[in-house]
Structure formats: structure tokens, C-alpha cells
Design a protein around this motif. Structure first.
Motif, PDB file in Angstrom:
ATOM      1  N   LYS B  60       0.837  -1.203   0.000  1.00 45.30           N
ATOM      2  CA  LYS B  60       0.000   0.000   0.000  1.00 45.30           C
ATOM      3  C   LYS B  60       0.868   1.249   0.000  1.00 45.30           C
ATOM      4  CE  LYS B  60      -1.935  -1.207   3.819  1.00 45.30           C
ATOM      5  NZ  LYS B  60      -1.160  -2.447   4.016  1.00 45.30           N
ATOM      6  N   SER B  61       1.870   1.256   0.865  1.00 47.01           N
ATOM      7  CA  SER B  61       2.742   2.430   0.902  1.00 47.01           C
ATOM      8  C   SER B  61       3.536   2.536  -0.395  1.00 47.01           C
ATOM      9  CB  SER B  61       3.701   2.349   2.084  1.00 47.01           C
ATOM     10  OG  SER B  61       2.986   2.287   3.278  1.00 47.01           O
ATOM     11  N   VAL B  62       3.939   1.406  -0.937  1.00 46.73           N
ATOM     12  CA  VAL B  62       4.705   1.440  -2.189  1.00 46.73           C
ATOM     13  C   VAL B  62       3.839   2.021  -3.306  1.00 46.73           C
ATOM     14  CG1 VAL B  62       5.757  -0.007  -3.960  1.00 46.73           C
ATOM     15  CG2 VAL B  62       6.287  -0.401  -1.553  1.00 46.73           C
ATOM     16  N   PHE B 104       2.807  11.060   5.278  1.00 47.19           N
ATOM     17  CA  PHE B 104       3.556   9.812   5.218  1.00 47.19           C
ATOM     18  C   PHE B 104       3.242   8.945   6.430  1.00 47.19           C
ATOM     19  CE2 PHE B 104       6.023  12.467   2.388  1.00 47.19           C
ATOM     20  CZ  PHE B 104       6.367  11.590   1.386  1.00 47.19           C
ATOM     21  N   GLN B 105       3.496   7.647   6.246  1.00 46.90           N
ATOM     22  CA  GLN B 105       3.133   6.706   7.307  1.00 46.90           C
ATOM     23  C   GLN B 105       3.825   7.054   8.628  1.00 46.90           C
ATOM     24  OE1 GLN B 105       3.539   2.591   6.195  1.00 46.90           O
ATOM     25  NE2 GLN B 105       2.386   1.903   7.952  1.00 46.90           N
ATOM     26  N   ASN B 106       5.082   7.490   8.550  1.00 45.04           N
ATOM     27  CA  ASN B 106       5.765   7.821   9.803  1.00 45.04           C
ATOM     28  C   ASN B 106       5.870   9.322  10.036  1.00 45.04           C
ATOM     29  OD1 ASN B 106       7.563   8.417   7.874  1.00 45.04           O
ATOM     30  ND2 ASN B 106       9.075   6.910   8.456  1.00 45.04           N
ATOM     31  N   LEU B 182      -3.150  10.011   2.386  1.00 44.43           N
ATOM     32  CA  LEU B 182      -2.964   9.776   3.817  1.00 44.43           C
ATOM     33  C   LEU B 182      -2.561   8.324   4.003  1.00 44.43           C
ATOM     34  CD1 LEU B 182      -6.279  11.439   5.048  1.00 44.43           C
ATOM     35  CD2 LEU B 182      -4.059  12.530   4.780  1.00 44.43           C
ATOM     36  N   ASP B 183      -1.379   8.106   4.557  1.00 43.21           N
ATOM     37  CA  ASP B 183      -0.946   6.728   4.795  1.00 43.21           C
ATOM     38  C   ASP B 183      -1.153   6.407   6.272  1.00 43.21           C
ATOM     39  OD1 ASP B 183       0.114   4.232   4.658  1.00 43.21           O
ATOM     40  OD2 ASP B 183       1.941   4.816   3.600  1.00 43.21           O
ATOM     41  N   GLU B 184      -2.168   5.641   6.536  1.00 39.73           N
ATOM     42  CA  GLU B 184      -2.540   5.242   7.902  1.00 39.73           C
ATOM     43  C   GLU B 184      -2.617   6.435   8.854  1.00 39.73           C
ATOM     44  OE1 GLU B 184      -0.846   1.729   9.382  1.00 39.73           O
ATOM     45  OE2 GLU B 184      -0.714   0.810   7.421  1.00 39.73           O
ATOM     46  N   PRO B 185      -3.530   7.367   8.565  1.00 36.01           N
ATOM     47  CA  PRO B 185      -3.600   8.579   9.379  1.00 36.01           C
ATOM     48  C   PRO B 185      -4.059   8.326  10.806  1.00 36.01           C
ATOM     49  CG  PRO B 185      -5.449   8.480   7.867  1.00 36.01           C
ATOM     50  CD  PRO B 185      -4.534   7.359   7.499  1.00 36.01           C
TER      51      PRO B 185
HETATM   52 MG   LIG Z   1       2.589   1.137   4.766  1.00 35.38          MG
END
Ligand SMILES: [Mg+2]
Ligand SMILES: Nc1ncnc2c1ncn2[C@@H]1O[C@H](COP(=O)(O)OP(=O)(O)OP(=O)(O)O)[C@@H](O)[C@H]1O
Lengths: 382, 285
Positions: B60-62, B104-106, B182-185
Motif C-alpha cells: 500500500k505504501s509502495v 507519510f506513514q511515519n 494519507l498513509d494510515e492517518p
Molecule cells: Mg505502509
């Protein structure tokens, strides 16, 4: 983005009406308009400040974002404070939600401590003096911790990370060989050229060989190598440990009951201590070779003559003076690099600062150490 | 749910199934000899909230990074706002990048800047605003995402995990972009904050016509704000559409995802409640 590039710039149009004034807003009230948006926001206040009643008509607003809504709300608030009645008209439902979300609120500016130049100067001065002392204290205590963990490792050799040590020797020692050889050949050559050129005036150009031999073996070989390694490997160690600190990897080690000194720092510092004498030897040979080539080509001293002159000029202790210094230089570089790495704070900026400070400090300390050794060797007549 | 025309007193709603804002066709992405996307197709419509689900490590992030142009693709095409991303020149690409915001996720906050400066960074670089207005807008954004003014002058390393998420969201929304990734907000937020977050995204979508591409594992978010959901498995989008379609799907992974121990409890509760009343989920107990 220029205003000309905007399709529908935000605009305030004023119309006097029976009961007061009517401001029609039109265009895109979005951040894309940047300073144009801000100016129009200010114009709402300017146009309405002399009236008692203002109607703001939003019917012609084609787009509104949080920035636009905020400016409208702020203008409303400012006008209300001047006892001017403000009414919004023709607000589309989605705009009214947005206007509600961005209702005016006062953000108090962060309180800044009062700033006095003299006091700041004095306190900076005091702070840096205390910091310098504290740094020294930390250095000594770090050296103690390192030594304690070395003793522990010596009594528990099975705990020692040999794989890591070998990897560090490859990184620090083996991979530095080309650059060390290159700079030392060049410096040996330069010393030879200058020696021949200057000593020729006294007809003493054959003393060049003594000059090269003694200078290179006693001082230049180990100094150049240490400075190179401080720049090359010291910076790498600081950056590595610093980014581990930033990402809480050091904390992870600590809570596993592992000591960062034992796991990370011992292999690196030991790697340096083993690599630096070997590199110094290689540097000595490279510099002598560079000196020999230049003496032959520039001063007409054949390699055979060079070798026999060199044999007369130096003794084993000339060579040993350089080599003995190497592990101490390594220890200083390694400890400063590790200490600065572990002192990294959370930001990337701090990492950069630590790496710079590590390199500058270790080069400085290497030169100071070299001076101390010179005094020491002179007084014991070695 | 939120795209229903009954919200906001009959306001004209951004209608999905019209304008395609992101269109990914036959995308192939890999690292080394590992292929992660194997001919992936995906459409995102203007004004919708697309929830993107998939197992951990499925890519998903990729995919997000590939759409953003941060990961080289090996094949296929990506069109954003109707433009082929690979055909854009540097100037057009920069213009494109100002139209989206990314969480970003982080978090990926700039560690050397305070939270406020982080939010002002995109404004400062691409708009000409007075410092005063930038300060106000940054504080407003912070308040919208639920961070108090005491967080404004903190550095990212001084924030809690959830605060990082919120600050990063505030930065993603700094320019009021048309499209946000939004990556895992909501991961790392407590349930109340997560619900407030969903509400905020919903409000922004309705008021600004925001398009949201949201990678999430939060079933609550899927139920409450996503107009459509796409599921990723084995390098492809195995299903996409309104949540009901995915709930009814027979795909083993989807069944396990929505009707497993955790998903099952929620979906049962939601489907029941959905019939009688519907409000944005967070406000219902
Ligand atoms: Mg991810
Ligand atoms: N830079 C990279 N080099 C090699 N492999 C990578 C790289 N980035 C990601 N991967 C691999 O791609 C796969 C997908 O990773 P991705 O981060 O997209 O997962 P994800 O679906 O976002 O998972 P999660 O839900 O845990 O965040 C993983 O197997 C990962 O190992």
C-alpha cells in the motif's frame, strides 16, 4: 504564482446602500492567490471601517478555502470590535460549514523572554566555559567506561563481537589504503622536491634523504594518516551512532540490557586501534617511495644511493616513534567520534553539528597529542 | 455515506463517478527481483474518499509512493489530474506537486523545524504571505487537527506518536490541496481522536471538495468516511467499490478481513445501525 496567472482573482466590490455598505466578494478566495488574497482580506476592513452596518455578500465567490474563510472571519471579528454590525449574505451551505470551522480565535503569540545583549553575551560566555569543562569531564568518564568494558571483554572473550571487529577493520583500514597511499606518495614527493631545491643552495642536497626519512617516519606519516582517518572514519562513526540515537536504536539496545559501548563502540574503537598503526606503516612506505622517485628524477639520487643514505639517516626508533603514536591517535579519534555520536539530539541539524564537531575536535586533538608526544620523546631522548 | 446528497442541507455535492483524478493502469513496481505490483489498475474519482486496504507488507505504501513519483515504476501508466505523470516536464510536475498534500506513514516531519515551521514550510516556499497570516493559518490548521497551541513551538522529536500524525496532517493540509494522500492517518490515535480525525476529513471533503486517497487499517474510518474502498492483494486491486460490495465479496482475504474476529464484530454492528439512522459514525456511541 503571479496574480496574472489567476483565473478569478479574489475581489472586494463596495456599494453604498440605504442602511450602510454592501461588500460583494467575488473570485477564488484561496491560497493560490497568495498575497493578493491577503490584500483583499485587508480591504474588507478598509472599505467598511467608516460605516455602521456592513453586509458581506458571498454569492459571487467561486472558491473558498480555509485561508479565505479565515480572512473573512478575521475581518468580521475586527469590524465587530469597532462596533460595526456585520452580516454575511448568500452563503452557500458548504461555505457556511467552512466558515464555522474556521471561526475567529485569538492566537496569543508565544511569549518571548526579554533579550538583553550584554546579559546574553555574558551568559553565552559562561555557558561555553562550563560546556568546555563538562565536555572534558564527559570525555574522561567515557574513557573510563570504555576501559572498563575493555577489561570486561578481556575477561569474557566469548562476549566479544569478532565479526563486527573484522567488518570495522575492513571499513576503516582496508578501504582507506588507496587514499592513504595516494596522499602520502604526493606529500613524500613534495617534501623531497622542496628539500632538494632548498638544500641545493648549501650544496647539501643529499641531506634531503635524511629530511624525508626522519620527517616522514616520525611525524608526517602518522599525522596525515590520523587526520585522514579522523575525517573519513571518525565522521562515519559519529553519523552512524548519531542516526541510531535519533531513531531510538540506542535506547532499544539499552532496554535489552546491552551496553552500546560493548556492542557498538568497542568494535569500532578497537578496529581503529588495530587499523591505524598498519595504515601508518603503509603511509610511511608510500611517502618514502614518493620521496625516492622525486629524488631520483629531480635530484639525480639513484634508488640505490637513496637506500644507503636512508639507512645511515634513520634507526629503528625513528620508525617506532611514528608507529607508537598511532594507537593513541586511534583511541582519541574513536572516543571523540563515539561520544559526539551519542550526544546527538532529535534533529537532523543536530546530527550535522555533531559530525562537524567530531571531525574538528579529533583533528585538533590529534595535533595536540602529536605535540605532547614530541615533548615526551625529546625529554626521554628517544 | 458522506457523498449522499442529503448532507449539508442539500448542498451541491461533489459527485463521484464523474471526473477521474488518479488513474493507474497496469502498474508494475518491483525492488530487485521481487515484483510488488503486478499490473495494478485503480481509479480515484474527484471529491471522494477512497479507503485503501490490504495486508501488511502488500504494498500500500509502495503504491502511494509510486503514484507520488517517489518509487520508479517498471511498467504501466499513472495519470493524475488528467496528465500522464511520466510525460510531465519539471515545471508542470512542480505545479502538480503543489496541488496535493501527503501524510507519510511515519509523519516525515522536518526534524530541524518546529511544528509551526513545518506547517509553514509549503506556504513559505510557494506563496507570498505575511508572517502574521502564516502564523495564524498554521495555528488554525493545528487547531483543526486537534493540536493545542503548546505543540506549535515543539520540535518533532518532542512529540508523541499521535501528535506527530496530527502535525503531519496539518502540514499535508497547509495549502488546502485538492488531493491528499494519507498513509494510515489514524494509526496511533486514540479512538476519540481517530473519530475527530474522520470527522475533520469528512468536513474538509464536503466543504473544499477534497479528494482523499487514504491507506488505512481502521475499520471505523472505512465505515464512517470512505465513499469507496479498494482492496490490494497479490499485487493487484482485487475489489473496489462501495463498502457494501466488498462486504458481500467472496474473496477469501476480504472475508477474513471484514468478517474475521475483529472485522466481523464491527460490520455486524454497523450494518444494523445503518438501517435505522445514519449520522457520521463517530458521534454515535
Ligand atoms: Mg505502509
Ligand atoms: N525500498 C524498498 N526496497 C525493497 N523492498 C521494499 C522497499 N520498500 C518496500 N519494500 C517491500 O515492498 C513490500 C510492500 O511494502 P509497503 O511498505 O508498501 O507495505 P504496506 O502495504 O504499506 O504495509 P503496512 O500496512 O505494514 O504499512 C514489502 O514486502 C516491503 O518489504
Amino acid at each position: 504564482m503571479t496574480v496574472a496567472a489567476l483565473q478569478r482573482p479574489p475581489k472586494v466590490t463596495r456599494q453604498a446602500s440605504a442602511e450602510g455598505v454592501r461588500l460583494s466578494l467575488s473570485g477564488d478566495w484561496t491560497l493560490v492567490a497568495s498575497q493578493h488574497l491577503e490584500n483583499e482580506g485587508r480591504r474588507i476592513i478598509d472599505e467598511a471601517r467608516r460605516d455602521r452596518m456592513v453586509a458581506i455578500d458571498l454569492s459571487a465567490v467561486s472558491q473558498l478555502d480555509t485561508a479565505g474563510a479565515w480572512l473573512i472571519n478575521r475581518a468580521r471579528h475586527d469590524l465587530a470590535r469597532r462596533d460595526i454590525a456585520v452580516a454575511l449574505e448568500h452563503v452557500r451551505p458548504e461555505y457556511s460549514t467552512l466558515l464555522e470551522e474556521t471561526h475567529y480565535r485569538a492566537f496569543e503569540p508565544p511569549s518571548r523572554p526579554r533579550f538583553n545583549l550584554v546579559v546574553a553575551l555574558l551568559s553565552d560566555l559562561g555557558e561555553s566555559a562550563v560546556d568546555a569543562l563538562r565536555e572534558f569531564y564527559r570525555g574522561v568518564s567515557f574513557l573510563g567506561e570504555f576501559m572498563a568494558s575493555m577489561i570486561y571483554v578481556a575477561t569474557h572473550p566469548q562476549r566479544f563481537r569478532f565479526t563486527s571487529l573484522v567488518a570495522q577493520i575492513e571499513l576503516i583500514g582496508f578501504r582507506s589504503v588507496p587514499i592513504i597511499v595516494l596522499i602520502n606518495v604526493l606529500v613524500g614527493g613534495i617534501v623531497a622536491q622542496q628539500g632538494i631545491f632548498q638544500l641545493l643552495k648549501f650544496g647539501a642536497s643529499s641531506y634531503t634523504v635524511s629530511l624525508i626519512g626522519i620527517l616522514v617516519l616520525r611525524e608526517l606519516g602518522v599525522l596525515l594518516t590520523s587526520i585522514m582517518i579522523a575525517g573519513r572514519s571518525g565522521s562515519a562513526i559519529t553519523a552512524e551512532l548519531g542516526s541510531m540515537k535519533m531513531r531510538e536504536e540506542i535506547d532499544a539496545l539499552l532496554v535489552m540490557g546491552l551496553s552500546p559501548i560493548e556492542v557498538l563502540i568497542a568494535p569500532r574503537v578497537l578496529g581503529l586501534i588495530i587499523s591505524l598503526p598498519i595504515l601508518t606503516f603503509i603511509a610511511d612506505m608510500a611517502a618514502l617511495f614518493g620521496g625516492m622517485v622525486v629524488s631520483w628524477w629531480y635530484g639525480g639520487i639513484s634508488p640505490v644511493a637513496f637506500a644507503s643514505l636512508l639507512k645511515d639517516a634513520i634507526a629503528l626508533h625513528t620508525f617506532m616513534v611514528g608507529i607508537i603514536k598511532a594507537p593513541f591517535m586511534a583511541l582519541v579519534i574513536g572516543l571523540i567520534a563515539s561520544m559526539d555520536g551519542l550526544a546527538t539530539q532529535g534533529s537532523a541539524e543536530s546530527l550535522g553539528r555533531q559530525v562537524t564537531s567530531s571531525v574538528v575536535k579529533s583533528i585538533f586533538m590529534v595535533i595536540v597529542m602529536d605535540g605532547l608526544f614530541a615533548v615526551f620523546f625529546a625529554s626521554i631522548d628517544y | 455515506m458522506t457523498n449522499s446528497s442529503t448532507t449539508l442541507n442539500g448542498a451541491p455535492q461533489p459527485r463521484p463517478n464523474r471526473d477521474i483524478i488518479i488513474s493507474v493502469r497496469d502498474l508494475v513496481v518491483g525492488f530487485g527481483d521481487k515484483t510488488i505490483m503486478k499490473g495494478l489498475n485503480l481509479d480515484v474519482y474527484r471529491g471522494e474518499v477512497l479507503g485503501f486496504v490490504g495486508g501488511s507488507g502488500q504494498g500500500k505504501s509502495v503504491l502511494t509512493r509510486a503514484i507520488l513519483g517517489l518509487v520508479p515504476t517498471r511498467g504501466g501508466s499513472i495519470r493524475i489530474f488528467g496528465q500522464d505523470r511520466d510525460a510531465l516536464g519539471p515545471i508542470e510536475r512542480r505545479a502538480l506537486e503543489q496541488r496535493w498534500g501527503v501524510l507519510f506513514q511515519n509523519g516525515a516531519l522536518f526534524s530541524g523545524l518546529t511544528v509551526k515551521q513545518n506547517i509553514q514550510m509549503p506556504m513559505r516556499e510557494t506563496r507570498e504571505l505575511s508572517q502574521h497570516l502564516m502564523d495564524e493559518l498554521a495555528m488554525l490548521k493545528l487547531e483543526l487537527v486537534g493540536l493545542g497551541s503548546d505543540a506549535a513551538d515543539k520540535f518533532p522529536s518532542e512529540l508523541s506518536g499521535g501528535m506527530v500524525k496530527r502535525a503531519a496532517l496539518a502540514r499535508a493540509l497547509a495549502l488546502d490541496p485538492e488531493l491528499v494522500f494519507l498513509d494510515e492517518p489514524t494509526s496511533g490515535l486514540d479512538p476519540i481522536s481517530a473519530a475527530e480525525f474522520d470527522e475533520l476529513i469528512g468536513t474538509l471533503q464536503q466543504t473544499l471538495g477534497l479528494t482523499v486517497f487514504m491507506v488505512t487499517h481502521d475499520l471505523d474510518s472505512l465505515y464512517s468516511i470512505c465513499d469507496r474502498v479498494a482492496a490490494l492483494a497479490e499485487g493487484r486491486v482485487i475489489a473496489s467499490g462501495p463498502l457494501e460490495t466488498l462486504l458481500a465479496s467472496d474473496h477469501p482475504w476480504l472475508r477474513a478481513y471484514f468478517h474475521g474476529v475483529r472485522g466481523g464484530r464491527l460490520s455486524a454492528a454497523r450494518v444494523e445501525q445503518k438501517d435505522e439512522e445514519w449520522k457520521p459514525a463517530p458521534t454515535t456511541p
